[in-house]
Design a protein around this motif. Structure first.
Motif, PDB file in Angstrom:
ATOM      1  N   GLY A  93       0.831  -1.263   0.049  1.00  0.00           N
ATOM      2  CA  GLY A  93      -0.086  -0.098  -0.008  1.00  0.00           C
ATOM      3  C   GLY A  93       0.881   1.152  -0.171  1.00  0.00           C
ATOM      4  O   GLY A  93       2.313   1.298   0.007  1.00  0.00           O
ATOM      5  N   ASP A  94       0.314   2.465   0.246  1.00  0.00           N
ATOM      6  CA  ASP A  94       0.918   3.632   0.227  1.00  0.00           C
ATOM      7  C   ASP A  94       1.619   3.717   1.539  1.00  0.00           C
ATOM      8  O   ASP A  94       1.342   3.614   2.633  1.00  0.00           O
ATOM      9  CB  ASP A  94       0.125   4.704   0.218  1.00  0.00           C
ATOM     10  N   GLY A  95       3.124   3.977   1.206  1.00  0.00           N
ATOM     11  CA  GLY A  95       4.055   4.173   2.655  1.00  0.00           C
ATOM     12  C   GLY A  95       4.364   5.534   2.497  1.00  0.00           C
ATOM     13  O   GLY A  95       4.226   6.320   1.436  1.00  0.00           O
ATOM     14  N   PRO A  96       5.202   5.966   3.612  1.00  0.00           N
ATOM     15  CA  PRO A  96       5.693   7.417   3.701  1.00  0.00           C
ATOM     16  C   PRO A  96       6.947   7.575   2.721  1.00  0.00           C
ATOM     17  O   PRO A  96       7.499   6.566   2.220  1.00  0.00           O
ATOM     18  CB  PRO A  96       6.165   7.565   5.144  1.00  0.00           C
ATOM     19  N   GLY A  97       7.065   8.965   2.082  1.00  0.00           N
ATOM     20  CA  GLY A  97       8.080   8.989   1.095  1.00  0.00           C
ATOM     21  C   GLY A  97       9.614   9.102   1.805  1.00  0.00           C
ATOM     22  O   GLY A  97       9.806   8.946   3.079  1.00  0.00           O
ATOM     23  N   TRP A  98      10.606   9.261   0.957  1.00  0.00           N
ATOM     24  CA  TRP A  98      11.959   9.353   1.560  1.00  0.00           C
ATOM     25  C   TRP A  98      12.504  10.473   1.329  1.00  0.00           C
ATOM     26  O   TRP A  98      12.378  11.437   0.212  1.00  0.00           O
ATOM     27  CB  TRP A  98      12.819   8.206   0.490  1.00  0.00           C
ATOM     28  N   LYS A  99      12.903  11.198   2.569  1.00  0.00           N
ATOM     29  CA  LYS A  99      13.482  12.664   2.507  1.00  0.00           C
ATOM     30  C   LYS A  99      14.745  12.717   1.948  1.00  0.00           C
ATOM     31  O   LYS A  99      15.402  11.793   1.361  1.00  0.00           O
ATOM     32  CB  LYS A  99      13.677  13.113   3.815  1.00  0.00           C
ATOM     33  N   ARG A 100      14.961  14.098   1.400  1.00  0.00           N
ATOM     34  CA  ARG A 100      16.100  14.350   0.672  1.00  0.00           C
ATOM     35  C   ARG A 100      17.356  14.563   1.653  1.00  0.00           C
ATOM     36  O   ARG A 100      17.217  15.176   2.801  1.00  0.00           O
ATOM     37  CB  ARG A 100      15.880  15.742  -0.164  1.00  0.00           C
ATOM     38  N   VAL A 101      18.591  13.978   1.522  1.00  0.00           N
ATOM     39  CA  VAL A 101      19.526  13.982   2.209  1.00  0.00           C
ATOM     40  C   VAL A 101      20.598  14.844   1.576  1.00  0.00           C
ATOM     41  O   VAL A 101      20.879  14.485   0.505  1.00  0.00           O
ATOM     42  CB  VAL A 101      20.168  12.472   2.425  1.00  0.00           C
ATOM     43  N   VAL A 102      21.222  15.831   2.389  1.00  0.00           N
ATOM     44  CA  VAL A 102      22.176  16.877   1.893  1.00  0.00           C
ATOM     45  C   VAL A 102      23.673  16.127   1.967  1.00  0.00           C
ATOM     46  O   VAL A 102      23.988  15.784   3.078  1.00  0.00           O
ATOM     47  CB  VAL A 102      22.299  17.973   2.331  1.00  0.00           C
ATOM     48  N   ARG A 103      24.478  15.626   0.800  1.00  0.00           N
ATOM     49  CA  ARG A 103      25.642  15.232   0.960  1.00  0.00           C
ATOM     50  C   ARG A 103      26.952  16.196   0.751  1.00  0.00           C
ATOM     51  O   ARG A 103      26.755  16.585  -0.670  1.00  0.00           O
ATOM     52  CB  ARG A 103      25.783  13.879   0.442  1.00  0.00           C
ATOM     53  N   GLY A 104      27.621  16.378   1.768  1.00  0.00           N
ATOM     54  CA  GLY A 104      28.707  17.572   1.304  1.00  0.00           C
ATOM     55  C   GLY A 104      29.983  17.286   1.727  1.00  0.00           C
ATOM     56  O   GLY A 104      31.078  17.916   1.701  1.00  0.00           O
ATOM     57  N   GLU A 105      30.280  15.851   1.109  1.00  0.00           N
ATOM     58  CA  GLU A 105      31.557  15.547   1.332  1.00  0.00           C
ATOM     59  C   GLU A 105      32.678  16.239   0.606  1.00  0.00           C
ATOM     60  O   GLU A 105      33.773  16.681   1.150  1.00  0.00           O
ATOM     61  CB  GLU A 105      31.790  13.890   0.995  1.00  0.00           C
TER      62      GLU A 105
END
Length: 588
Positions: A93-105
């Motif tokens: 069924g519908d699940g929560p979305g995935w958040k955006r992760v900021v990567r600054g390596e």
């Protein structure tokens, strides 16, 4: 020759739909260019004046165009399929979305960069569609006797799932991070599964549009492992309590008839490009393209092996994994030894293996042009030279480079020859004033096969570390985008002098979670660039209805069956930092 112009949120007059319908492509290497250009404008009705004998029409200043806005609908930022039951066969069924992760390596993110940035390009990556002719006589389903993952219960629905992915991309109204128009789709290999001409035709029609009957052999009936009566496989139509039904898989009367019924793909409403994978270049993705003619005859013949012992299955699988039989000699002997156990099926010449030249000709066929470009990156020069790598213009400031990392000598790991490596170096130098995105099928870590190319036995083959070193020596390289491993992984790659780029590997569309990836490139105007990556699922609903065997219903079922496939790897979605991201880079 026309190019796509850089898309910005501040330039007036950018019309999203006209740019969405037209992206540019210029072949820099192959000698043939083709470009689609947005219309420069539409005629404006002439304003009547008093001299026309009528009262002058009132006029007012046109409202400025709305600024580009992120479009997250239909992406995994909004929702992701998730199980809604906890045991046995799990319904989705519908699940929560995935958040955006900021990567600054490689570069630290600065504040207020979103207020300054200019979008350079936005595009979509498909990878590892594995469109499968599941009735093909050479398929290795019987390896499931040793390894339950060697056959997938959902494989008869690969075409339905791919069409639903096309429908999802067509429904997007802009890029999810910046709202910029999407320029094109690139598919990074393993477009087909068995290197069969039937599958190649299906792939071309999925991408460019057309009617597809995902069936071969007997035009009236399915002939394969799923109506074999063998408990080793999910017998969807039968009441037999097979191994998968014991795990909760449903009994679906009419499933096989529905799976081979004609379907229609609308084709992408964007231009698309193609990169070759090992399953596109090699029979079964692992046997040399210059291999045993016995296998080509068996592919179109009337016998199909469906069952062997676990011991025999392990022996064959080990030989494939360990590259003990790259030319298929042992496989030839294996099939002969089990010939009496093979079952009769309807012969079909459409199942014949296709050659690299066949692959190029299919892409150059005007019947499969769709929105173009003609050849989908490939050209007649590729055909003449026997090469499957090229470069193209993504935008004024960005070029794309598509590599051929398959090894014609056999085995599923990859490499590239010296001639291609030198061409890559030269192409990057010649375009040093443009940023570059490199596409391939194999990841750097799976380019370990340095077996000679039978057509060029004296040419050295180069592994992934050498490609990383070359890309790192060019400050204009932003990303290396690939697939093959069926898993989301994003890794910063650094050269000895500190230059960096991102290697972006995307999960397949044959194993759950069935994903494609949108990539956006933006100049933050502060000495850094941002690459946004956002994953998307197909347009099929997350919830399934076992009574719905329509094209859409089967696409939804494709996802749920894949989620429940015995032995399925639950880690293929990757970690949060491998999914929806903002990847920072210092400007070279």
């Amino acid at each position: 020759m026309s190019r796509i112009h850089t898309v910005t949120g501040s330039v007036p007059g950018v019309h999203r739909r006209s740019v969405l319908a037209a992206a540019g492509a210029v072949s820099l290497s192959a000698g043939v260019g083709y470009a689609l250009r947005p219309t420069d404008g539409t005629p404006v009705p002439r304003q009547r004046t008093a001299g026309d004998g009528e009262a002058p029409a009132a006029s007012s200043r046109k409202a400025p165009p709305a600024p580009l806005a992120p479009y997250t609908k239909g992406t995994t930022l909004a929702t992701v399929a998730a199980p809604r039951t906890s045991t046995g066969y799990r319904r989705l069924g519908d699940g929560p979305g995935w958040k955006r992760v900021v990567r600054g390596e490689p570069a630290a993110p600065a504040s207020r960069r979103a207020d300054r940035r200019t979008v350079l390009a936005a595009f979509v990556q498909f990878t590892d569609l594995h469109l499968a002719d599941v009735q093909h006589p050479l398929r290795l389903e019987y390896l499931r006797a040793h390894d339950v993952r060697a056959w997938r219960p959902h494989e008869a629905l690969t075409v339905h799932g791919a069409i639903s992915l096309v429908e999802r991309i067509n429904a997007l109204r802009g890029a999810p991070a910046t709202g910029a128009p999407l320029h094109f789709v690139m598919t990074t290999g393993d477009n087909t599964d068995n290197n069969a001409r039937s599958e190649l035709e299906w792939f071309m029609k999925v991408m460019s549009g057309g009617r597809i009957t995902p069936n071969s052999g007997d035009p009236r009936h399915y002939e394969g492992v799923q109506n074999s009566g063998l408990k080793l496989y999910w017998q969807a139509d039968a009441s037999l309590r097979d191994a998968d039904k014991q795990l909760g898989f449903p009994h679906l009367h009419g499933f096989l008839a529905a799976a081979i019924r004609e379907v229609r793909s609308p084709g992408l409403n964007l231009p698309w490009y193609s990169t070759v994978g090992n399953h596109d270049a090699l029979p079964l993705g692992c046997y040399g393209s210059h291999g045993d003619p016995y296998l080509a005859e068996a592919a179109i013949g009337g016998r199909k092996l469906m069952s062997v012992s676990a011991t025999e299955a392990k022996k064959l699988q080990d030989a494939i994994k360990n590259a003990k039989d790259p030319e298929g000699v042992r496989f030839h002997d294996f099939l002969k030894a089990h010939a009496r156990a093979a079952r009769p099926v309807t012969p079909d010449e459409k199942r014949a293996p296709y050659t690299p030249a066949d692959y190029l000709k299919a892409h150059l066929d005007p019947a499969h042009a769709g929105l173009g470009p003609v050849g989908h990156g490939y050209s007649s020069a590729n055909l003449d030279a026997g090469t499957q790598y090229y470069s193209f213009r993504i935008a004024d400031d960005v070029i794309g480079i598509s590599l051929d990392t398959t090894d014609p000598g056999g085995h599923y790991a990859g490499s590239i020859g010296t001639a291609q490596l030198k061409w890559l170096d030269r192409t990057l130098r010649d375009n040093r004033d443009s940023y570059a995105v490199v596409f391939s099928h194999h990841t750097s870590e799976t380019m370990t096969n340095t077996r000679p190319d039978p057509a060029r036995p004296g040419e050295r083959r180069h592994h992934g570390a050498e490609v990383i070193a070359l890309l790192g020596s060019h400050p204009n390289v932003l990303a290396w985008v690939n697939g093959h491993i069926h898993r989301n992984v994003i890794t910063p790659r650094s050269a000895p002098d500190g230059r960096s780029f991102w290697e972006i590997s995307t999960a397949s569309h044959v194993d759950h979670p069935h994903l494609a990836r949108i990539i956006e490139i933006a100049d933050n105007k502060d000495g850094t660039l941002s690459l946004f990556t956002t994953l998307v699922e197909s347009a099929a609903p997350h919830r399934t209805d076992f009574a719905d065997l329509t094209q859409t219903g089967l696409a939804a079922l494709y996802r749920e069956l894949a989620f429940n496939a015995p032995g399925a790897n639950r880690a293929l979605a990757g970690d949060p930092e491998d999914r929806n991201t903002e990847l920072l880079l210092k400007k070279g």
